[in-house]
Design a protein around this motif. Structure first.
Motif, short mmCIF file in Angstrom:
data_model
loop_
_atom_site.label_atom_id
_atom_site.label_comp_id
_atom_site.label_asym_id
_atom_site.label_seq_id
_atom_site.Cartn_x
_atom_site.Cartn_y
_atom_site.Cartn_z
N VAL A 16 0.99 -0.97 -0.03
CA VAL A 16 -0.11 -0.03 0.02
C VAL A 16 1.09 1.18 -0.10
O VAL A 16 0.73 2.28 -0.76
CB VAL A 16 -0.85 0.00 1.43
CG1 VAL A 16 -1.72 1.38 1.32
CG2 VAL A 16 -1.92 -1.14 0.90
N ARG A 17 2.03 1.25 0.84
CA ARG A 17 2.85 2.38 0.81
C ARG A 17 3.54 2.75 -0.42
O ARG A 17 3.58 3.79 -1.05
CB ARG A 17 3.80 2.26 1.97
CG ARG A 17 4.72 3.26 2.16
CD ARG A 17 4.01 4.66 2.58
NE ARG A 17 4.79 5.74 2.58
CZ ARG A 17 4.42 7.01 2.93
NH1 ARG A 17 3.41 7.24 3.58
NH2 ARG A 17 5.33 8.00 2.95
N ALA A 18 3.94 1.57 -1.07
CA ALA A 18 4.64 1.65 -2.33
C ALA A 18 3.52 2.11 -3.37
O ALA A 18 4.03 3.11 -4.28
CB ALA A 18 5.11 0.16 -2.99
N LEU A 19 2.19 1.80 -3.33
CA LEU A 19 1.38 2.35 -4.22
C LEU A 19 1.17 3.84 -4.19
O LEU A 19 1.05 4.53 -4.95
CB LEU A 19 0.08 1.63 -4.24
CG LEU A 19 0.18 0.42 -5.18
CD1 LEU A 19 -1.20 -0.50 -4.81
CD2 LEU A 19 0.24 0.71 -6.80
N LEU A 20 1.16 4.33 -2.81
CA LEU A 20 1.02 5.64 -2.42
C LEU A 20 2.04 6.44 -2.87
O LEU A 20 1.82 7.59 -3.39
CB LEU A 20 0.40 5.76 -1.16
CG LEU A 20 -0.72 5.11 -0.35
CD1 LEU A 20 -0.85 5.35 0.99
CD2 LEU A 20 -2.02 5.77 -1.13
N ASP A 21 3.14 6.05 -2.60
CA ASP A 21 4.51 6.58 -3.19
C ASP A 21 4.51 6.94 -4.89
O ASP A 21 4.77 8.02 -5.14
CB ASP A 21 5.68 5.93 -2.73
CG ASP A 21 5.84 6.31 -1.15
OD1 ASP A 21 5.31 7.05 -0.52
OD2 ASP A 21 6.65 5.58 -0.47
N HIS A 22 3.91 5.68 -5.53
CA HIS A 22 3.97 6.03 -6.67
C HIS A 22 2.93 7.01 -7.30
O HIS A 22 3.15 7.50 -8.24
CB HIS A 22 3.41 4.53 -7.14
CG HIS A 22 3.56 4.43 -9.00
ND1 HIS A 22 4.56 4.55 -9.62
CD2 HIS A 22 2.23 4.36 -9.74
CE1 HIS A 22 4.30 4.29 -10.88
NE2 HIS A 22 2.99 4.49 -11.08
N ILE A 23 1.68 6.99 -6.70
CA ILE A 23 0.64 7.81 -7.10
C ILE A 23 1.33 9.46 -6.80
O ILE A 23 1.17 10.39 -7.63
CB ILE A 23 -0.51 7.81 -6.02
CG1 ILE A 23 -1.26 6.46 -6.51
CG2 ILE A 23 -1.33 8.84 -6.23
CD1 ILE A 23 -2.64 5.94 -5.52
N SER A 24 2.00 9.57 -5.64
CA SER A 24 2.48 10.82 -5.43
C SER A 24 3.69 11.38 -6.45
O SER A 24 3.56 12.62 -6.96
CB SER A 24 3.29 10.75 -3.94
OG SER A 24 3.77 12.22 -3.75
N SER A 25 4.36 10.13 -6.83
CA SER A 25 5.36 10.38 -7.83
C SER A 25 4.85 10.73 -9.26
O SER A 25 5.26 11.70 -9.97
CB SER A 25 6.43 9.16 -7.93
OG SER A 25 7.31 9.39 -8.85
N LYS A 26 3.52 10.18 -9.57
CA LYS A 26 2.99 10.55 -10.91
C LYS A 26 2.40 11.69 -10.67
O LYS A 26 2.37 12.72 -11.75
CB LYS A 26 1.84 9.27 -10.87
CG LYS A 26 2.39 7.91 -11.55
CD LYS A 26 3.15 8.06 -12.95
CE LYS A 26 3.91 6.87 -13.33
NZ LYS A 26 4.63 7.14 -14.64
N ILE A 27 1.69 12.33 -9.36
CA ILE A 27 1.07 13.56 -9.39
C ILE A 27 2.42 14.66 -9.78
O ILE A 27 2.06 15.62 -10.47
CB ILE A 27 0.31 13.81 -8.09
CG1 ILE A 27 -0.53 12.96 -7.95
CG2 ILE A 27 0.17 15.09 -8.12
CD1 ILE A 27 -1.38 12.99 -6.97
N THR A 28 3.27 14.41 -9.00
CA THR A 28 4.60 15.28 -9.16
C THR A 28 4.99 15.56 -10.81
O THR A 28 5.48 16.18 -11.20
CB THR A 28 5.76 14.85 -8.22
OG1 THR A 28 5.19 14.96 -7.05
CG2 THR A 28 6.78 16.10 -8.29
N THR A 29 4.91 14.17 -11.22
CA THR A 29 5.47 14.08 -12.83
C THR A 29 4.47 14.81 -13.67
O THR A 29 5.10 15.38 -14.63
CB THR A 29 5.54 12.69 -12.98
OG1 THR A 29 6.42 11.86 -12.11
CG2 THR A 29 6.17 12.58 -14.58
N ILE A 30 3.19 14.76 -13.46
CA ILE A 30 2.34 15.39 -14.36
C ILE A 30 2.18 16.84 -14.30
O ILE A 30 1.55 17.79 -14.99
CB ILE A 30 1.08 14.62 -14.58
CG1 ILE A 30 0.23 14.80 -13.30
CG2 ILE A 30 1.10 13.24 -14.80
CD1 ILE A 30 -1.19 14.27 -13.36
N VAL A 31 2.78 17.42 -13.18
CA VAL A 31 2.42 18.87 -12.90
C VAL A 31 2.79 19.72 -13.89
O VAL A 31 2.23 20.70 -14.45
CB VAL A 31 2.99 19.21 -11.35
CG1 VAL A 31 3.18 20.82 -11.30
CG2 VAL A 31 2.18 18.54 -10.45
#
Length: 1291
Positions: A944-959
């Motif tokens: 779960v933590r790995a997926l949340l970090d991945h979501i956060s990373s993707k949000i930062t990437t698409i900004v």
């Protein structure tokens, strides 16, 4: 204080020394130099005490027995002789100058072997001379001495058999003349420097003649026999004795019968040296009797892998005995290779055990039942004081009869195995049918023709079954040795005393009353064997004179005395009976008991004959253990010395070894009825090793047997644990297989597992193999532990070579493996399955929350699942995009494994493969259940933590990508006008969304949103599964925890505040402690404390949160960092309609263009991004507080509003010159409007879920507990929402 001896003995008697290990091995389980507990005296030293004038006869018997013993050692030496020349080194040309030294060394090596052959040559000459002299002594017309006795006959025949065997071995061993030729060559080279070598050369020439002449020993014996006077009379007597013994077959064991069959054709050839002699022979023995014997046994066992044929022997001896040519009927007998096809079938039925196994099985079952019943009667008799004498004698007599019957059964069964082997050796397989399936080469050993390819599957099965019968009966009889010994000896004593004191007494008073010579013989019989001390009915003077009384007296009663007659007494009794019946002249026609001129009544003659043959078997019963060891010895099935020499190999592979062939047959056939006999063939190795050390006396043979046993036993354990594992795994797989799936299958019976019993094998802690004790249970346990680890590792490798959809298959296979482990743990002490699973997953550390499986699942999600799978919200499933992978991910090939690594059998593997293939094309709720079960509460938080970090990373990437799209938007974006209708609105939107140059940014943003949405929905599925698991656990524990439903869906506890489980155990503990008879209440106190601990543990799990709520709170916190870019605060304080470039504007434009593109190209519909983009966009919009803005200003929503106002019949657009508009004019706007409606329904669905799970007025982040359940504990401030700036109704 010392314990009294009586109490110590009584305490020791309470211990049981028996265990549960079944008897699955035979008698020969230990190697020892002395196999027998008793040994029969061979010297007959007490014969002289009986004053029967048998001194010369006894001396001759002892001399012949000594020669027999020496001859058997010579035969063992010849049989085990192996060529020395093969091991001699060959000098290269560069070392030719050392040739003389090599010759000398070779001569010294070969001289030792040739000295043994010279010893055999000298011994056979001495033995032939002594045997001929012994025969000539008793062939004189006048009778100068008593004899020959029956024992003397047997000694003559045994020595003649040894000579025949030696001659046959000398003829068969080709390595002997080969070594001799090398020896003679080296002697010629090294004797050049010696002096006086004439005597050595003469001796060498004699040895050469001896070795090169076929049947040289028999020719020498013939010359010695007829050197002075003829011995035809004694030869004819021996022939008659052989024929009668073979025809009667009452007191013969199989070694004696085979010995008579081997010597009979030789005796016939020797006895028919002239026409006169042959005529006198056929007057005494009818010709048809000989023909019937030779035809009934055309093949006779000689050595383990050598056989003799009476017809072949007589035909081969014809060239040396020309007078035998007149015996045309004997010479026309067919050899083994000359048997016509019509008779061949009859011989096949006679020799092959498979044709007699039904009768043998019935004999075994019947005898086992009767023998055990008789043993029980013996036990009852021993435990009964003052038992009735008649009943005691009846019970012991019955036991003796059963022992005799058991020995005869063992002799007949073992003899059948000998004869079948001899038949197989004489009839090799010409073209093996199975050779193509096992090896590509068409060349194979001759030994394979007679053993490996010469036994069918049924023949191997019946042979193994018969070996098991022999070993089990032998073991049963050997175990009761001490129990029945007294009964056997008392019965023998009673038989002898009853005959000599009662029946002979009757004969003396009736038949032999006036025949003084015969009466003297009867008196001698009573004198040497009567036990007057045991007589209780007459005084001793009366007993000594009882044969002179005329009046009838009653029969004597005897005390039961376990005193058996000695071998000398039996020898003398047989002699006296022969003297009584034949008058000392065995040359009379009619045989021993067929002589009607003796003047003895038929009834008395029948009694004498019966007692005479009983005497013969008394010696076998007295030497009880030695007889059983001989009858159960099957070591001959391993030896193959003759074929090793003919094949010119050092040793054959184990596939050619008959004992291993039997073991392998059990393994390959997997016959449930044979598995309990799988260790019986190893008794063959025990017997062969015993024979190699004690009889053949060759250490190298034992070393070869030991090497083969080591290999075979290792192969057995390896294959056996695989079979056991496969069976239990098949059974587990069939239990777990879906019953609805089975009901839909036409061949559901193939998915069932046939029952097999391994309980006895699991109990084997002491297997005796070559004197070593092996714990088979421990070996199987070790192999099982290793196999479970290999299987788990293989399943993980198999999963790692596939995508994440294979997790259901992994979960089902691991469930099958776990159930297999549970079944096996009922009989074996295996390692914990959880421990093995954690060990393979590298998850043994207490601080490690990751594992091999969780790492693989995350790697699959990151590299394959999130980029390449699309969501279908309607079915709640992810499917692989049909447009191909957006991100290539190389994987290892799927490893191939044996069937038992999957589900145990091919049919079950296919069934599970068909079942799991239903889950291989999508990812949904079943897969999430599998992941939750496999990862467990320890690794779920990590993923779960790995997926949340991945979501956060993707949000930062698409900004920055979204920033680029924001910059491409016009400064002013107005609302859609209703005046232009649908076509005008579409044109207006195209003019505002000028992202043509930013297509790459648009694609990257869409893919980023897709991955975010997929991860979010994946976590929502996980939340659903965890909540269902928590609900199930709550329903199971609520009653015991005292939890009741309350208002508003809440849970309340009992008014007492103590859960039922705690109160139950406390009450039980209090009651038990109050009972004074309870000596140790501490265990109940521990259980009470454990109940309190369980109560606290399960109650702490009730206040669980939600993974989805925690995920939304986490995303909200991640969006806070980009709030200023995606949700700007209006400068005027009022809602900004035209100039805003918030996230909802970007998502609205992306959604409109995406819907438009999918409408134009139907093949791309829902196959490129799926519903994940809607989940990600709506979630971000909702958490940014832009839901109502989105619903008001979304292009699609406005487009639908215009379409609803406009007439249902669309007018053709005036700007039809554009290609895209033309396309719409042709197809209409139905598809686009339908896609927009579906998109609106999907957005509304997502917003509803978000409002239900994460209300904006109480938005909070959640922490994940170790159990995987979320828990509210950290509050975050709500993001400033644009909705707060909207004017309210009351203002």
């Amino acid at each position: 204080m010392a314990i009294p001896v009586e109490e110590a003995i009584a305490a020791l008697s309470t211990f049981s020394l028996e265990d549960e290990q079944p008897d699955v091995q035979g008698l020969a389980i230990l190697l020892s130099t002395e196999r027998c507990a008793t040994n029969s005296p061979l010297e007959f030293g007490d014969v002289a005490a009986y004053r029967l004038s048998l001194g010369e006869d006894t001396k001759a018997i002892n001399q012949l027995n000594a020669l027999i013993h020496e001859g058997r050692e010579m035969a063992s030496l010849l049989y085990t002789y192996r060529s020395c020349v093969k091991a001699l080194p060959q000098l290269p040309d560069s070392m030719k100058h050392n040739q003389a030294d090599l010759y000398l060394e070779t001569y010294q090596v070969l001289d030792l072997e040739m000295s043994r052959l010279r010893e055999i040559q000298r011994w056979q000459a001495s033995a032939a001379s002594k045997l001929a002299a012994d025969m000539q002594r008793f062939s004189r017309p006048e009778r100068l001495m008593n004899g020959p006795t029956i024992t003397h006959f047997w000694s003559m025949l045994k020595l003649l058999d040894v000579l025949v065997q030696l001659d046959h071995l000398k003829n068969a061993k080709a390595s002997i003349p080969n070594d001799f030729s090398w020896y003679k060559r080296t002697f010629t080279q090294v004797s050049v420097q010696w002096q006086d070598t004439d005597s050595m050369r003469e001796e060498l020439d004699d040895l050469q003649i001896f070795l090169s002449t076929r049947w040289a020993i028999l020719l020498n014996l013939h010359a010695e026999m007829f050197r002075t006077n003829t011995v035809e009379d004694i030869l004819q007597v021996l022939i008659v004795f052989c024929v009668e013994s073979l025809e009667l077959d009452f007191a013969l064991l199989f070694p004696e019968r085979h010995m008579l069959l081997r010597v009979l054709p030789v005796l016939v050839v020797l006895a028919t040296s002239s026409e006169k002699e042959s005529e006198s022979l056929y007057k005494r023995v009818k010709f048809n009797r000989l023909i019937n014997i030779f035809k009934s046994d055309p093949v006779i066992p000689a050595f383990p892998d050598l056989h003799l044929s009476p017809a072949a022997i007589m035909k081969e001896l014809l060239m040396y005995f020309q007078s035998f040519s007149s015996q045309t009927r004997l010479l026309t007998l067919p050899g083994p290779h000359e048997i016509p096809p019509r008779e061949l079938q009859d011989y096949q039925r006679h020799y092959l055990i498979v044709n007699h196994i039904g009768t043998i099985r019935a004999e075994h079952d019947d005898f086992s039942i009767r023998f055990v019943s008789a043993l029980n009667q013996i036990v009852v008799l021993k435990s009964t004081d003052g038992a009735d004498t008649e009943w005691s004698r009846e019970v012991k007599g019955n036991m003796y009869d059963l022992v005799v019957e058991g020995c005869q059964l063992l002799s007949r069964w073992t003899g059948r195995i000998w004869e079948q082997c001899a038949w197989k050796f004489s009839r090799p397989c010409k073209e093996p049918a199975a050779v193509g399936a096992h090896q590509s080469s068409t060349t194979f050993f001759d030994y394979e023709k007679v053993v490996r390819w010469n036994y069918t599957a049924d023949e191997r099965k019946t042979l193994l079954e018969l070996v098991g019968y022999i070993k089990s009966i032998g073991l049963m009889m050997e175990h009761c040795d001490t129990l029945v010994a007294d009964a056997l000896w008392e019965t023998i004593h009673a038989e002898v005393q009853d005959f000599v004191q009662d029946r002979l007494d009757t004969m003396l008073r009736t038949t032999f009353r006036k025949k003084k010579d015969l009466s003297r013989l009867l008196s001698d019989m009573r004198t040497l064997s009567a036990d007057w001390m045991a007589n209780t009915s007459k005084a001793e003077p009366e007993l000594h004179s009882s044969h002179q009384e005329n009046e009838e007296t009653k029969q004597s009663a005897f005390y039961p005395r376990p005193v058996a007659p000695t071998a000398a007494q039996v020898h003398c009794l047989q002699f006296l009976i022969c003297e009584l019946v034949s008058g000392g002249n065995l040359r009379k026609p009619g045989g021993l008991f067929g002589n009607s001129g003796s003047g003895i009544s038929v009834e008395d003659l029948k009694q004498l004959e019966t007692f005479f043959y009983k005497l013969r078997f008394f010696l076998h019963i007295i030497d009880y253990k030695a007889t059983i060891c001989t009858l159960t010895d099957l070591g001959f099935l391993w030896f193959r010395e003759f074929y090793l020499e003919s094949s010119r190999v050092i040793q054959f592979p184990i596939d050619c070894s008959l004992p291993w062939m039997l073991v392998d047959h059990v393994i390959e056939s997997q016959d449930a009825g044979l598995f309990e006999s799988i260790l019986m063939p190893f008794d063959i190795y025990n017997d062969s090793a015993q024979h190699a050390l004690t009889v053949l006396k060759q250490r190298f043979l034992y070393d070869e047997i030991e090497a083969e046993v080591d290999l075979c036993f290792d192969q057995l354990v390896n294959k056996l644990h695989e079979i056991i594992f496969s069976h239990y795994k098949s059974f587990a797989a069939s239990v777990l297989l879906d019953q609805s799936f089975l009901s839909a299958c036409d061949d559901a019976y193939n998915c069932s597992t046939k029952p097999m019993r391994f309980n006895k094998i699991f109990k084997l802690r002491r297997i005796k193999v070559l004197g070593r004790t092996i714990n088979l249970r421990s070996l199987i346990t070790q192999r099982m532990n290793r196999l479970f680890r290999e299987n788990i590792d293989f399943l993980f490798d198999h999963f790692e070579s596939q995508d994440i959809c294979a997790v259901v298959e992994l979960q089902k296979l691991l469930d099958v493996l776990k159930l297999t482990h549970q079944f096996l743990c009922q009989d074996l002490e295996l390692d914990s399955f959880t421990m093995m699973l954690n060990e393979i997953q590298e998850n043994l550390s207490l601080v490690s929350f990751s594992s091999r499986l969780s790492s693989q699942i995350w790697a699959e999600m990151q590299n394959d699942f999130l980029p390449n799978f699309i969501l279908c919200n309607t079915t709640q499933r992810f499917i692989r995009s049909a447009k191909g992978p957006c991100q290539a991910h190389e994987k290892e090939t799927v490893p191939s494994g044996k069937p038992y690594l999957y589900c145990g059998s091919q049919d079950l593997n296919l069934a599970y493969q068909n079942l799991t293939s239903l889950y291989s094309e999508f990812f949904g709720i079943p897969h999430m259940f599998a992941i939750a079960q496999l990862l467990g509460p320890r690794s779920v938080p990590w993923i779960v933590r790995a997926l949340l970090d991945h979501i956060s990373s993707k949000i930062t990437t698409i900004v920055p990508r979204i920033t680029g799209l924001q910059e491409a938007l016009p400064k002013s974006i107005g609302l859609l006008s209703f005046d232009g209708g649908v076509a005008g609105c579409q044109k207006f939107i195209h003019e505002q969304l000028t992202w043509g140059a930013k297509s790459e940014l648009k694609i990257e943003v869409l893919h980023g949103l897709k991955e975010i949405g997929s991860a979010l929905y994946w976590l929502s599925l996980l939340d659903t599964v965890l909540r269902q698991n928590d609900t199930t656990q709550f329903m199971q524990t609520a009653t015991w925890l005292g939890l009741l439903p309350a208002a508003n869906g809440q849970v309340k506890q009992f008014d007492t505040g103590v859960s039922p489980i705690v109160s139950l155990f406390k009450g039980i503990t209090s009651s038990i402690m109050a009972n004074p008879s309870c000596l140790n209440p501490s265990s109940f106190l521990i259980m009470s404390k454990q109940a309190e601990a369980a109560d606290l543990l399960y109650k702490s799990k009730l206040s669980t949160g939600s993974v989805l709520e925690y995920t939304l709170a986490f995303i909200s916190a991640a969006l806070d960092r980009h709030y200023s870019k995606w949700s700007a605060t209006p400068k005027t304080g009022f809602i900004d309609i035209t100039t805003t470039k918030d996230f909802y504007r970007i998502f609205s434009g992306l959604q409109f263009e995406y819907l438009e593109e999918t409408t134009l190209d139907a093949s791309r519909r829902h196959e490129f991004l799926g519903d994940s983009v809607a989940w990600a966009g709506c979630t971000i919009i909702y958490l940014l507080g832009q839901q109502q803005h989105f619903e008001l200003f979304d292009y699609s929503y406005q487009f639908l509003n215009v379409a609803e106002v406009e007439s249902p019949t669309f007018v053709q657009p005036p700007f039809s010159d554009q290609a895209k508009i033309n396309n719409y004019s042709q197809k209409g706007y139905e598809n686009l409007l339908e896609a927009m409606k579906k998109s609106r329904r999907l957005n509304n669905h997502v917003f509803c879920i978000l409002r239900a799970r994460c209300p904006l007025e109480d938005k909070a982040a959640c922490a994940i507990k170790q159990s995987g359940a979320p828990l509210h504990r950290v509050k975050f401030l709500n993001t400033v929402s644009a909705f707060e700036t909207l004017p309210q109704k009351d203002t």
